[in-house]
Scaffold this motif. Sequence first.
Motif, PDB file in Angstrom:
ATOM      1  N   ILE A   1      -3.264   9.803  -4.670  1.00  0.00           N
ATOM      2  CA  ILE A   1      -4.053   8.898  -4.739  1.00  0.00           C
ATOM      3  C   ILE A   1      -3.364   7.759  -3.766  1.00  0.00           C
ATOM      4  O   ILE A   1      -2.168   7.443  -3.596  1.00  0.00           O
ATOM      5  N   THR A   2      -4.340   6.955  -3.031  1.00  0.00           N
ATOM      6  CA  THR A   2      -4.159   5.885  -2.290  1.00  0.00           C
ATOM      7  C   THR A   2      -4.120   4.832  -2.907  1.00  0.00           C
ATOM      8  O   THR A   2      -5.249   4.428  -3.742  1.00  0.00           O
ATOM      9  N   ALA A   3      -3.059   3.661  -3.109  1.00  0.00           N
ATOM     10  CA  ALA A   3      -2.927   2.577  -3.727  1.00  0.00           C
ATOM     11  C   ALA A   3      -2.698   1.397  -3.211  1.00  0.00           C
ATOM     12  O   ALA A   3      -2.103   1.520  -2.089  1.00  0.00           O
ATOM     13  N   ALA A   4      -3.238   0.185  -3.727  1.00  0.00           N
ATOM     14  CA  ALA A   4      -2.859  -1.048  -3.098  1.00  0.00           C
ATOM     15  C   ALA A   4      -2.542  -2.073  -4.075  1.00  0.00           C
ATOM     16  O   ALA A   4      -3.478  -2.067  -5.172  1.00  0.00           O
TER      17      ALA A   4
ATOM     18  N   ARG B 158       0.911  -1.125  -0.246  1.00  0.00           N
ATOM     19  CA  ARG B 158      -0.039   0.018  -0.115  1.00  0.00           C
ATOM     20  C   ARG B 158       0.904   1.199   0.063  1.00  0.00           C
ATOM     21  O   ARG B 158       1.812   1.443   0.747  1.00  0.00           O
ATOM     22  N   THR B 159       0.466   2.194  -0.755  1.00  0.00           N
ATOM     23  CA  THR B 159       1.291   3.481  -0.973  1.00  0.00           C
ATOM     24  C   THR B 159       0.316   4.617  -1.262  1.00  0.00           C
ATOM     25  O   THR B 159      -0.709   4.637  -1.583  1.00  0.00           O
ATOM     26  N   THR B 160       1.080   5.598  -1.242  1.00  0.00           N
ATOM     27  CA  THR B 160       0.182   6.999  -1.666  1.00  0.00           C
ATOM     28  C   THR B 160       1.114   7.578  -2.707  1.00  0.00           C
ATOM     29  O   THR B 160       2.400   7.898  -2.642  1.00  0.00           O
ATOM     30  N   ILE B 161       0.519   7.912  -3.759  1.00  0.00           N
ATOM     31  CA  ILE B 161       1.193   8.801  -5.057  1.00  0.00           C
ATOM     32  C   ILE B 161       0.392   9.713  -5.246  1.00  0.00           C
ATOM     33  O   ILE B 161      -0.632   9.991  -5.935  1.00  0.00           O
ATOM     34  N   GLY B 162       0.938  10.947  -4.796  1.00  0.00           N
ATOM     35  CA  GLY B 162       0.430  12.126  -4.683  1.00  0.00           C
ATOM     36  C   GLY B 162      -0.975  12.058  -4.005  1.00  0.00           C
ATOM     37  O   GLY B 162      -1.296  11.872  -2.785  1.00  0.00           O
TER      38      GLY B 162
ATOM     39  N   GLY C 290      -5.468  -4.817  -7.950  1.00  0.00           N
ATOM     40  CA  GLY C 290      -5.024  -3.625  -7.653  1.00  0.00           C
ATOM     41  C   GLY C 290      -6.132  -2.828  -7.206  1.00  0.00           C
ATOM     42  O   GLY C 290      -7.478  -3.034  -7.424  1.00  0.00           O
ATOM     43  N   GLU C 291      -6.204  -1.618  -6.355  1.00  0.00           N
ATOM     44  CA  GLU C 291      -7.111  -0.658  -5.719  1.00  0.00           C
ATOM     45  C   GLU C 291      -6.558   0.672  -5.926  1.00  0.00           C
ATOM     46  O   GLU C 291      -5.286   0.875  -5.255  1.00  0.00           O
ATOM     47  N   LEU C 292      -6.996   1.611  -6.441  1.00  0.00           N
ATOM     48  CA  LEU C 292      -6.338   3.045  -6.620  1.00  0.00           C
ATOM     49  C   LEU C 292      -7.784   3.795  -6.112  1.00  0.00           C
ATOM     50  O   LEU C 292      -8.712   3.962  -6.887  1.00  0.00           O
ATOM     51  N   VAL C 293      -7.503   4.872  -5.297  1.00  0.00           N
ATOM     52  CA  VAL C 293      -8.420   5.496  -5.002  1.00  0.00           C
ATOM     53  C   VAL C 293      -7.936   7.035  -4.748  1.00  0.00           C
ATOM     54  O   VAL C 293      -7.057   7.354  -4.069  1.00  0.00           O
ATOM     55  N   ALA C 294      -8.627   7.916  -5.579  1.00  0.00           N
ATOM     56  CA  ALA C 294      -8.234   9.308  -5.759  1.00  0.00           C
ATOM     57  C   ALA C 294      -9.055  10.127  -4.908  1.00  0.00           C
ATOM     58  O   ALA C 294     -10.119  10.051  -4.682  1.00  0.00           O
TER      59      ALA C 294
END
Length: 755
Positions: free
Chosen positions: A552-555, A546-550, A609-613
Motif C-alpha cells: 500500500i502506498t499512502a499519504a 508519504r510512505t509504503t506499507i507493504g 489521506g490517500e491509500l493506494v493498494a
Amino acid sequence: MLNITLLWGQHNTVVTVLAIHDDSPLIGTTLQPVEQSSTAGWVTNMEGKAYLNITQPTLIRVSSIGYLTIEKLISPGQSIKIKLEEDVLGLEEVVVTGSFVPTTSARSLYAVKKLDASIIEARGSVNLGDALQTQLNLKTIQDDVLGTRVVMQGISGPNVKMLIDGVPLVNGAGGEFDLSQINMNNVERVEIVEGPLSVQYGTNALAGTINVITKNYAANETSINPNAYAESVGQYNADVVFAKGWKNLSVSLSAARNQFDGFSSTGERKENWIPRTQYLGNVKVKTSFKSLNITGSYDQMWQDGISHGNATSSFNNRTGRLSEVANDNYFNTRRLNGSLIVDGKLSDKQYIHLVNGVSRFKQSSRKFIQDVIDDVRWLSTNIEDHDTTSFTTWTFRGTYVHGNTRENKGAYITAGYEASINTASGGRISADADGSVNEYGLFTAVEVPLSAKVKVQPALRYIYSNSYDTKDIDFLGADLPLLPSLNIMYSKDRKFDIRFSYGQGYRTPSVRELFYEFIDANHYIVGNRNLQPEVGHNLNASATWRTTIGKITAAFTPSVFFSQIDNKIDLIQILDRETLPDEVPKNVPVARVYDNIPNFKAYGINLAGELVAQNGIRLSPGFGLLARSGSEADDKFFRSYEANMNAGYFLKQMDVKFNVFYKYNGRISEFARKQDGSIGVLTLEDYHTLDASLSKTLFNGRLFTTIGAKNIFNVTDISLTGDGSKGLVLQTGREAFYPISWGRTFFIKINYTIQ
C-alpha cells in the motif's frame, strides 16, 4: 523505490527503463541531460531501451508519464537498467494554479488539490457544482434561481476566484458565480488552492482559487468525441467535441445541449430547482512559434430558465371568471468568455505568460401572469417586473520569470502586471452609477532555495484602484498600497514536505455591491455606496507524509488555516423596517442591503489521506473542522464538522472501476446581531450524501460508460432552525428548510471516441 542494475559494456551507452512492479518496458520514456538545453535528449523504444551518445559522465533525468521522475549519473559505455516507481499519488502531475511557472504537484509551493478527468467522469459530473460536492473544506450552496454557489474556508463565493485556463470569470446574478454554468464536457482537470492568492490574481482571491483547465489536443491528432448523459430526475445532456491537430497547430470545437426538467420537493407548482435549458459552444485554437505557445479560445453559453409561482385562486378579468393564476419569471442568461494566452520560454532562463481575456454575464428577466386552468399567459404590465442587466470584466495580465525555473537549482525572480476593468449596466444598476470599478497591479516575487530541501518565496503586489484609496492596505504601517505574501516549503525525498503560507488579501466592492437596485412590491435589495474594501489576512500550514506499507502506498496530509477579514461585505437583512424609504411598502417580505461586517474570523483543521493498494483499491478519507466568528457574534466561534470518504476499486481483469463518494456535512450556523442587541443564530442541520458508480471501457477503449446512483440516502430538504439572518442561505427566501438535493437518482453517461 528505485532499483538499479548495472551491466558494463564496452562501446555503447544503453539505458533500459522498466516498471518496478512487473519489469515491463516503459515505451516513450524521455531521458534528458539535466544541465543541457531542453531540446537535447533521447526516447526509449518498444523494448524500453535508449542509446545515449555521451562522452563524459552525465546527470540524466528519466521521465515517463504516470511514473516518478528520477535523476541518475550515467557514464559512457554503461548499460544500465532503471526501474521507475508508479506515480500513484500524482506527485509528478503538472499544476499551474498559484505558480508563476508550471511545476509538478510535489514541487509546488502551494498545496494544490486536483480533480482529474477520471474523477469527473466517475462522479457523473455534469457541471462544476457536481464535481465539487464531496470535497473537503468546500460547501456548495443551492438557490432555486441563482444556481449553485461555493463556500471555501467558511468564506462565500464573491471571495473565491473563478478561473478558466487562468482567465478570471465575472460573477453573475446574486454577486456570486453559478457553478452549474461551467460544463465539464471538455475539462481536463480542476485545480483548487485554498487561501489568498491576491498577489498572483488580485481582487476576489481572499478565500481561494478554483481553476478549470480545459483539454489540449496533440499534434497530428484527429478525434471526434460524442457524449450523452441521462439522469432519472429529468436531466438529459448531449455534447460533441471535434479535434484536429497538425504539426504546429491544433483546433478543437465543442457543442453541448443540457436539459433539466426541474424538481419540486413539496409537490407545489413552484420548484426548488427551476427547469432550464443550456446550449454551449466552444472553439480553441493552439499554435506554437519557436518555443512559445499561443492559445485562443472562445466560449458561449445560452441558458433559459423558468421560475414557476404557486397558483392561487383569483378572478381573471380576461376570461371573466374565477381561475387559478400564478406569477412566472422567465430568465434568459448569456455568458461569454474569450481569451488569448501566450506562454513559453524565451530562453533557457526566461519564461513569459501573457493572459488577455474578457468575461461577460448578461441576464434578462420577464414576468408573465399564467392562468393555470386555461393555460394562457400574458406579460406583466409593471415595468419593474422586466429587466436586463449585464456585468463585464476585462483582464490583462503578464508575467516574466528570469532564472533557472527548475526548482531547487537556483533562484529566480518574477515580475508582472495586471489590469482588471469591470463594468455593469441595466435596469437594476443605479442610473447614476459612477462608471466602472477598475483595479491595476504590479507584482514581483523571488524564489530562493536556501538548501536542497528548503525554498522560500516572498512576494509583493502594488494595487491602484480608480474608486478607492488603496493606501488603506497600510503595509508595514506606512500607508503603502502593497499586498505581501510569503511561502516556505521544506521537502525531503518526496517522502515528507511542509508548506507554510501567509498572504494579505484586498477586495474592493463590486459594481453590483455598490449600485445594485432591486425594488418592487416583494423585494428591497440595494447596494451601498459607502462600502469599504475588505482587507484580510490568511495563514495556511500543511504537511504531507508519504510512505509504503507493504503493498500500500499512502499519504497523510494534516492542514490548518486562520483567516481574518475586516469590513467583510455581506448582504444583510434590514431589521429596522422604519428605516426603509417611504416609497417602499413596510411589509415588503425581502428587505436587505450590502454592508460591511467588521472583524470576521475563521479557522479550520483538516486531515486528509490517500491509500493506494496494488490490488486496485484506492481510499481517500478526510475530516475537517471549521469555526467562524465576527464582531456580531461577540467573538464567539460557531463550529461545524465534516468528513468524507472517496473510494475506488479497479478490477483489471474486467477493466471495470467501482467508485463510492461519501460526505458528512455537520451542522453549520450563521449569526447576526438582532435589533434588540442579542445574537440571532440560524442553523442548517447536518446531513449525509452518498454516490456510487461503475465505469467500463469497451471496443478497445473507444467507448467509456459510467452508470451510477446519486444521493443514495435520498436527501432533499434540510431543516433551518433559529432566528438569525440568512447568511450563507440568505437569498433562498425560505424560513423552515433549505434545498440540498433533488433526492435519489440514477444516471448513465456514455463517451465515445472516433479516431
